[in-house]
Design an enzyme around this catalytic site. Structure first.
Site, PDB file in Angstrom:
ATOM      1  CD  GLU A  91      -2.824  -1.211   2.367  1.00 24.67           C
ATOM      2  OE1 GLU A  91      -3.946  -1.476   2.301  1.00 24.67           O
ATOM      3  OE2 GLU A  91      -2.579  -0.449   3.395  1.00 24.67           O
ATOM      4  CB  CYS A 345       0.008   6.991  11.606  1.00 24.46           C
ATOM      5  SG  CYS A 345       1.575   6.377  12.389  1.00 24.46           S
TER       6      CYS A 345
END
Length: 372
Positions: A91, A345
């Site tokens: 990703e 994150c």
């Protein structure tokens, strides 16, 4: 034998040199492939005749494909699911900002819309950080430099990328050779990214940090510190056992002396683990002799993969005030972006939209850290 990406710089340069072809043609090939993503290499104009059979037999314009694109509800964050030649997935995440919306010294900031790309360097990660979904995958394989660069190319069709952060899947310094080669490609023709707009994040691979400044000067260093004491680091970051905090800080001190650059410190806020006032004072004392920017990162939930909780806004604010007020350390709180698409994150774990992946549906990786 699988064909290599034309963006694998060392491979294509070696083949050209062995065949007596001038390597100055390579950026021209890259530029043509970027502008013509569905091209055949035979179509690249103005190359020596001997280059065409070599390219055709050993390389292809892209070894990865853009499998899926997920946009956050606010349109600010886009997650790219990229399928590699070996069938694995990684990703990358695009984060969009408008600098005119912020203030600096009481005045609007110069510039305007810009995008930062968070890039993966490995499939999975062997660091095993307990707060990071990518770590739950384990380590699968390193990416080639071409596979790293291709993430930038895929993203550039969706947004103009100004900054690149190596904070996606994997520990960049554990794939050191490919990382350095990819950055050299990104900072050269035709990409021409400024090295000052590239950030490499690491949990603290000491021997690689020592090499980084000489191999790619001007690139920013970010260190995932996450705790001011070695025992807490080891509890939440098992790999920290190999990189004692005292040795790591000595290495960073030497790095800063040689580079004369700020170091970014990443600090994930985990309720009751590392977010108390005493931890803020311990961190301040650890860093007060450094020129750093501390980035406080509210923990992003990752479902059943973790028992951690997000620190309250009050705790995060108090932590920031201690670092700023008592120790005069520049401290920011990371803006949460992309949580609704698992693009924030620590959330990068590949979630395929269907069941094509045998035995691993739902496992893909999310970002360890973002910054610029």
């Amino acid at each position: 034998m699988a064909l290599r990406s034309i963006f694998d710089a060392s491979a294509i340069r070696t083949e050209f040199e062995n065949s007596g072809i001038n390597s100055h043609f390579i950026p021209l090939i890259w530029k043509y492939a970027i502008q013509n993503p569905n091209c055949e290499l035979d179509e690249v104009p103005s190359l020596p005749s001997s280059a065409y059979p070599l390219l055709r037999s050993k390389f292809k314009p892209f070894t990865s494909t853009l499998h899926s694109v997920f946009d956050s509800s606010d349109g600010v964050t886009t997650k790219l699911l990229i399928k590699l030649q070996n069938g694995a997935f990684v990703e990358a995440v695009i984060m969009r900002y408008d600098t005119r919306l912020g203030k600096y010294g009481g005045q609007p900031r110069p510039g305007g819309p810009r995008s930062t790309l968070c890039i993966s360097s490995q499939v999975g990660c062997k660091m095993g950080c307990k707060f990071c979904a990518t770590g739950s995958m384990g380590f699968k394989n390193n990416l080639s430099s071409g596979e790293i660069v291709e993430q930038l190319v895929h993203a550039s069709y969706l947004s103009q990328i100004r900054n690149v952060v190596f904070m996606g899947m994997g520990e960049p310094l554990n794939n050191y050779t490919a990382l350095v080669e990819a950055i050299h490609v990104m900072t050269g023709l035709p990409f021409q990214l400024s090295p000052k707009r590239i950030t490499v994040s690491t949990v603290g691979i000491i021997h690689a940090i020592k090499k980084l400044q000489s191999d790619i000067p001007s690139v920013n260093l970010a260190v995932s510190l996450h705790a001011p004491l070695q025992n807490i680091r080891c509890q939440i970051m098992p790999a920290a056992r190999a990189f004692p905090l005292e040795r790591l800080m000595d290495t960073l001190r030497e790095y800063q002396k040689n580079s004369q650059q700020k170091i970014f410190i990443e600090y994930i806020m985990l309720d009751g683990v590392n977010d108390e006032e005493q931890h803020a004072h311990q961190l301040g004392k650890l860093l007060e002799t450094f020129e750093v920017v501390v980035n406080l990162i509210p923990f992003n939930p990752i479902g059943t993969l973790s028992h951690f909780r997000t620190s309250s806004e009050q705790k995060v604010s108090t932590f920031q005030k201690i670092l700023r007020g008592t120790y005069n350390i520049r401290t920011t709180i990371r803006k949460q972006m992309g949580q609704d698409i698992s693009g924030a994150c620590g959330q990068l774990v590949v979630n395929l939209p269907d069941k094509r992946s045998t035995g691993s549906a739902g496992l893909l990786t999310d970002i360890e850290d973002l910054r610029l």
